[in-house]
Design an enzyme around this catalytic site. Structure first.
Site, PDB file in Angstrom:
ATOM      1  CB  CYS A   1      53.673 -36.042 -19.514  1.00  0.00           C
ATOM      2  SG  CYS A   1      54.745 -35.138 -18.394  1.00  0.00           S
TER       3      CYS A   1
ATOM      4  NE  ARG B   1      63.570 -36.445 -18.461  1.00  0.00           N
ATOM      5  CZ  ARG B   1      64.197 -37.240 -17.597  1.00  0.00           C
ATOM      6  NH1 ARG B   1      65.485 -37.476 -17.729  1.00  0.00           N
ATOM      7  NH2 ARG B   1      63.547 -37.792 -16.601  1.00  0.00           N
TER       8      ARG B   1
ATOM      9  CB  SER C   1      61.033 -40.093 -20.388  1.00  0.00           C
ATOM     10  OG  SER C   1      61.915 -39.230 -19.727  1.00  0.00           O
TER      11      SER C   1
ATOM     12  NE  ARG D   1      59.781 -34.555 -11.480  1.00  0.00           N
ATOM     13  CZ  ARG D   1      60.558 -35.585 -11.829  1.00  0.00           C
ATOM     14  NH1 ARG D   1      60.063 -36.797 -11.878  1.00  0.00           N
ATOM     15  NH2 ARG D   1      61.806 -35.382 -12.122  1.00  0.00           N
TER      16      ARG D   1
ATOM     17  CG  HIS E   1      49.367 -36.338 -17.093  1.00  0.00           C
ATOM     18  ND1 HIS E   1      49.668 -37.687 -17.076  1.00  0.00           N
ATOM     19  CD2 HIS E   1      50.536 -35.695 -16.874  1.00  0.00           C
ATOM     20  CE1 HIS E   1      50.961 -37.857 -16.844  1.00  0.00           C
ATOM     21  NE2 HIS E   1      51.513 -36.660 -16.715  1.00  0.00           N
TER      22      HIS E   1
ATOM     23  N   GLY F   1      54.684 -40.886 -17.226  1.00  0.00           N
ATOM     24  CA  GLY F   1      55.394 -41.758 -16.294  1.00  0.00           C
ATOM     25  C   GLY F   1      56.785 -41.186 -16.138  1.00  0.00           C
TER      26      GLY F   1
ATOM     27  CD  GLU G   1      46.601 -39.106 -18.467  1.00  0.00           C
ATOM     28  OE1 GLU G   1      46.549 -38.214 -19.341  1.00  0.00           O
ATOM     29  OE2 GLU G   1      47.628 -39.339 -17.793  1.00  0.00           O
TER      30      GLU G   1
HETATM   31  N1  GLN Z   1      59.436 -35.626 -15.781  1.00  0.00           N
HETATM   32  C1  GLN Z   1      59.099 -36.896 -16.356  1.00  0.00           C
HETATM   33  C2  GLN Z   1      60.181 -37.357 -17.332  1.00  0.00           C
HETATM   34  O1  GLN Z   1      61.087 -36.629 -17.592  1.00  0.00           O
HETATM   35  C3  GLN Z   1      57.764 -36.850 -17.085  1.00  0.00           C
HETATM   36  C4  GLN Z   1      56.650 -36.683 -16.091  1.00  0.00           C
HETATM   37  C5  GLN Z   1      55.298 -37.153 -16.579  1.00  0.00           C
HETATM   38  O2  GLN Z   1      55.177 -37.950 -17.496  1.00  0.00           O
HETATM   39  N2  GLN Z   1      54.287 -36.691 -15.909  1.00  0.00           N
HETATM   40  O3  GLN Z   1      60.119 -38.457 -17.806  1.00  0.00           O
END
Ligand code: GLN
Length: 198
Positions: free
Chosen positions: A77, A104, A48, A136, A171, A46, A173
């Site tokens: 992630c 990140r 962070s 990301r 991911h 998601g 999932e």
């Molecule tokens: N780039 C997001 C972050 O820094 C993480 C992305 C993800 O969970 N797919 O929180």
């Protein structure tokens, strides 16, 4: 076996579907009381920074740290970012449960999201080829000796284990394979047996 999914935000339903297919109940967790009776917890992908705000708002930081002392956590992630000891680019607070540093959005702008295969080496199991959906995703840029690398892509660790805990920068999932969900269930069973035998 009951494995919760931290459901403040992010990719919750696909983890629930994976665990349901493997016969594991996977309740959504939104408050500290929801941690009771769980054998493990997934911190999904998601954003962070949003997770951090909501963890603060719902007073979940201490309960999550206490939970991690006896039960497995799996960060995916953004979840990996939350569990890391140190976060860069930009630096931000974290739960500091896993002794590694993350950067990140490590893959930068031109390659923020992609799918790539790599070899996954789960302890005690034959190596398999795993599809990695990277969205990301962070880079793990430094780690303590006790952190095991279970898979790498372009030299970066993308699947890691530290004791009973798991972290993946991609991911699982969102891919068909169930290796990592099965492995996390096994880690949870193992921890539950240890608790039962005192
Ligand atoms: N780039 C997001 C972050 O820094 C993480 C992305 C993800 O969970 N797919 O929180």
């Amino acid at each position: 076996m009951r494995i919760g999914i931290l459901a403040l935000q992010g990719a919750v339903a696909p983890h629930q579907a994976k665990l349901a297919a493997l016969g594991v109940e996977a309740p959504a967790v939104r408050e500290a009381a929801g941690l009771e009776g769980l054998d493990g917890l997934i911190l999904p992908g998601g954003e962070s920074t949003t997770f951090l705000k909501l963890i603060g708002h719902f007073g979940l930081a201490q309960p999550l740290k206490a939970f991690a002392e006896t039960r497995p956590l799996w960060g995916v992630c953004a979840g990996t970012i939350l569990l890391a000891r140190r976060v860069e680019n930009p630096s931000q607070r974290s739960l500091g449960i896993l002794p590694f540093t993350v950067r990140r959005n490590g893959y930068g702008r031109q390659n923020e999201s992609f799918i790539a295969g790599f070899e996954l080496r789960l302890p005690g199991r034959p190596a398999v080829s795993q599809e990695g959906v990277f969205i990301r995703a962070p880079h793990v840029t430094a780690r303590d000796d006790g952190v095991q690398v279970l898979g790498e892509h372009e030299g970066w660790p993308v699947a890691l284990q530290y004791g009973r805990h798991l972290a993946t920068t991609f991911h699982p999932e969102l891919s068909e394979a169930g290796h990592l969900h099965r492995y996390f269930i096994a880690l949870c069973e193992d921890a539950s047996q240890r608790r039962a035998s005192g």
